[in-house]
Design a protein around this motif. Structure first.
Motif, PDB file in Angstrom:
ATOM      1  N   SER A  87      -3.299   4.091   0.657  1.00  7.27           N
ATOM      2  CA  SER A  87      -4.201   3.599  -0.383  1.00  7.27           C
ATOM      3  C   SER A  87      -3.659   2.325  -1.017  1.00  7.27           C
ATOM      4  N   THR A  88      -4.579   1.456  -1.453  1.00  9.53           N
ATOM      5  CA  THR A  88      -4.147   0.251  -2.157  1.00  9.53           C
ATOM      6  C   THR A  88      -4.129   0.492  -3.669  1.00  9.53           C
ATOM      7  N   TYR A  89      -4.542   1.706  -4.067  1.00  7.53           N
ATOM      8  CA  TYR A  89      -4.649   2.034  -5.491  1.00  7.53           C
ATOM      9  C   TYR A  89      -3.286   2.507  -6.003  1.00  7.53           C
ATOM     10  N   SER A  96      -4.025   7.515  -5.718  1.00  5.59           N
ATOM     11  CA  SER A  96      -4.895   8.283  -4.827  1.00  5.59           C
ATOM     12  C   SER A  96      -4.268   9.612  -4.461  1.00  5.59           C
ATOM     13  N   CYS A  97      -3.089   9.585  -3.852  1.00  6.78           N
ATOM     14  CA  CYS A  97      -2.483  10.841  -3.393  1.00  6.78           C
ATOM     15  C   CYS A  97      -1.473  11.401  -4.391  1.00  6.78           C
ATOM     16  N   LYS A  98      -1.304  10.702  -5.527  1.00 11.14           N
ATOM     17  CA  LYS A  98      -0.440  11.159  -6.633  1.00 11.14           C
ATOM     18  C   LYS A  98       1.034  11.303  -6.231  1.00 11.14           C
ATOM     19  N   ASP A 137       0.844  -1.197   0.000  1.00 10.03           N
ATOM     20  CA  ASP A 137       0.000   0.000   0.000  1.00 10.03           C
ATOM     21  C   ASP A 137       0.875   1.241   0.000  1.00 10.03           C
ATOM     22  N   CYS A 138       0.273   2.363  -0.391  1.00 11.10           N
ATOM     23  CA  CYS A 138       1.019   3.624  -0.457  1.00 11.10           C
ATOM     24  C   CYS A 138       1.665   3.943   0.902  1.00 11.10           C
ATOM     25  N   ALA A 139       2.933   4.336   0.835  1.00 14.93           N
ATOM     26  CA  ALA A 139       3.661   4.638   2.073  1.00 14.93           C
ATOM     27  C   ALA A 139       3.151   5.917   2.723  1.00 14.93           C
ATOM     28  N   TYR A 140       2.499   6.782   1.927  1.00 12.70           N
ATOM     29  CA  TYR A 140       2.046   8.076   2.461  1.00 12.70           C
ATOM     30  C   TYR A 140       0.599   8.037   2.934  1.00 12.70           C
ATOM     31  N   CYS A 141      -0.333   7.603   2.050  1.00  9.35           N
ATOM     32  CA  CYS A 141      -1.746   7.696   2.420  1.00  9.35           C
ATOM     33  C   CYS A 141      -2.379   6.337   2.714  1.00  9.35           C
TER      34      CYS A 141
END
Lengths: 166, 270
Positions: free
Chosen positions: A129-131, A151-153, A123-127
């Motif tokens: 998200s699994t996207y 998600s958070c770009k 998953d995203c290290a920042y937000c």
């Protein structure tokens, strides 16, 4: 006559908790699971480390930093630091604290589980998200990959899973 | 003779040294040729991946040289830098230049060749590593487990490139087919143990040449089947056998470049 001081392994472990990965200063070599064995004999200390990736240029720096950190202790005499290949380092040796601190640094920790076909997901290290999409399985260091969060770009890095099951 | 005596026999040690030199020299040259792509690969992701793979492979070479050092053959850095061409045991495939021109001037390197060489070599390395995990020489068997995990990513990377370029434009396909021909011309000694074949095999340091060749063909067969292509044939008799110290002038030139800095001051601590 100088009194021979017995160095405790607990003390050595305490010192090693402050020896950081030179490229990720939020995680120690203990968090990464690189410390395989600590032995003391009188005031002599021996530390056995496991290399994460065999070609990692940080290994010599880690070895030197480990030696220097231990030599700073007045009660420590001779210090020996060795790398061994067995058991092999795998990414599941990274501790829970290591996972948390990798994320703080903006690096997604390696997944704990693999799919049946050998694939894996982070998953995203920042937000969180699994996207996310994998941009490059290779990253700025041998142990990291580059991913993109839709998600958070943000572009983020993930530590490669390394397992004997591969 | 018990197993301990067998491990200590001079024939066993000599066979182990020879095999380790073959493995070390292969990865040393392969990573050097890979490193020559730095800044030249088709795009930045390819550049990063190629650099990482070269770095890992150099780490594998360093580990084999260290195992040789442990056997008293010589210091690892010297083994890597100071041996002349006829003492080297790398396969011809790994020493070949990347294409025309020089890195520092006008390199006209062939990416199709790099992809095919890397894919076929990495697949061969995987077959060897799988076998080495069962080696009778325990230090090699243990190290092989470590190498295998890193190799997983190398193989995945080169197989992706291989499949994509083989399924691309007619120009790409033509270049890839030409590269396959060039690579297979040099593939005769990749699975050879040279003059040491018999002792390496009977001491069970690694599988037999025939067994590994078969495994290599079987491992790439599904990829070739999907691409509707025949699996390339490994030549029976190599024109030159790197395992016996036979090499091309490409190796001489590479060794001069590779060891240039080291030879400026061999006792320096860099």
């Amino acid at each position: 006559m100088t009194k021979l001081v017995e160095v405790s392994t607990e003390l050595v472990y305490q010192v090693l908790m402050n020896v950081k990965d030179p490229e990720i200063d939020s995680v120690s070599i203990i968090d990464l699971g690189m410390v395989e064995e600590v032995t003391t004999q009188g005031n002599n200390v021996k530390v056995v480390l496991l290399p994460t990736f065999l070609g990692c240029p940080a290994l010599e720096i880690i070895k030197l930093n480990t030696m220097n950190a231990l030599k700073k202790l007045p009660e420590v005499g001779n210090v020996e630091v060795d790398f061994v290949f067995h058991p092999p380092w795998t990414s599941d040796r990274i501790t829970e604290k290591g996972h948390v601190n990798l994320r703080k640094f903006g690096i997604a920790p390696p997944p704990r589980h693999f799919e049946e076909d050998g694939s894996w997901h982070v998953d995203c290290a920042y937000c969180g998200s699994t996207y996310v999409t994998m941009d490059n399985i290779f990253g700025p260091t041998a142990c990291r990959s580059i991913l993109y969060c839709k998600s958070c770009k943000n572009v983020f890095e993930a530590m490669k899973p390394v397992s004997t099951l591969m | 003779m018990n197993s301990h005596d067998k491990l200590m026999s001079s024939e066993y040690i000599e066979a182990t040294k020879d095999l380790l030199l073959q493995l070390a020299d292969d990865d040393f040259m392969y990573s050097y040729r890979g490193s020559e792509w730095l800044g030249l690969a088709p795009h930045i992701e390819a550049d990063i991946a190629s650099s990482s793979i070269s770095q890992d492979s150099m780490g594998h070479a360093a580990m084999y040289y260290k195992l040789l050092e442990d056997l008293g053959v010589g210091e690892a850095n010297e083994l890597a830098h100071c041996r002349v061409a006829h003492e080297r045991k790398n396969s011809i495939l790994t020493e070949r230049v990347n294409g025309e021109g020089y890195y520092m001037e006008t390199p006209q390197y062939d990416w199709a060749y790099a992809v095919v060489r890397s894919y076929f070599y990495t697949q061969a390395k995987k077959i060897k590593i799988d076998s080495l995990c069962e080696s009778s020489y325990r230090p090699v068997a243990e190290a092989a487990v470590k190498v295998r995990m890193e190799l997983y990513y190398h193989r995945l990377h080169w197989e992706t490139w291989f499949k994509q370029l083989m399924s691309s434009t007619e120009v790409a396909k033509k270049k890839m087919h030409d590269a396959i021909t060039l690579v297979m011309d040099d593939f005769g000694d990749v699975f050879s143990y040279g003059n040491q074949k018999q002792v390496i095999e009977t001491n069970r340091l690694i599988g037999t040449e025939e067994e590994l060749k078969g495994n290599w063909k079987a491992s790439i067969a599904p990829v070739f089947l999907a691409l509707q292509m025949e699996v390339p044939v490994i030549p029976d008799n190599p024109i030159k056998n790197g395992r016996n110290g036979e090499h091309t002038k490409d190796l001489d030139e590479a060794l001069i470049t590779l060891s240039e800095v080291y030879n400026l001051d061999p006792v320096a601590v860099w």
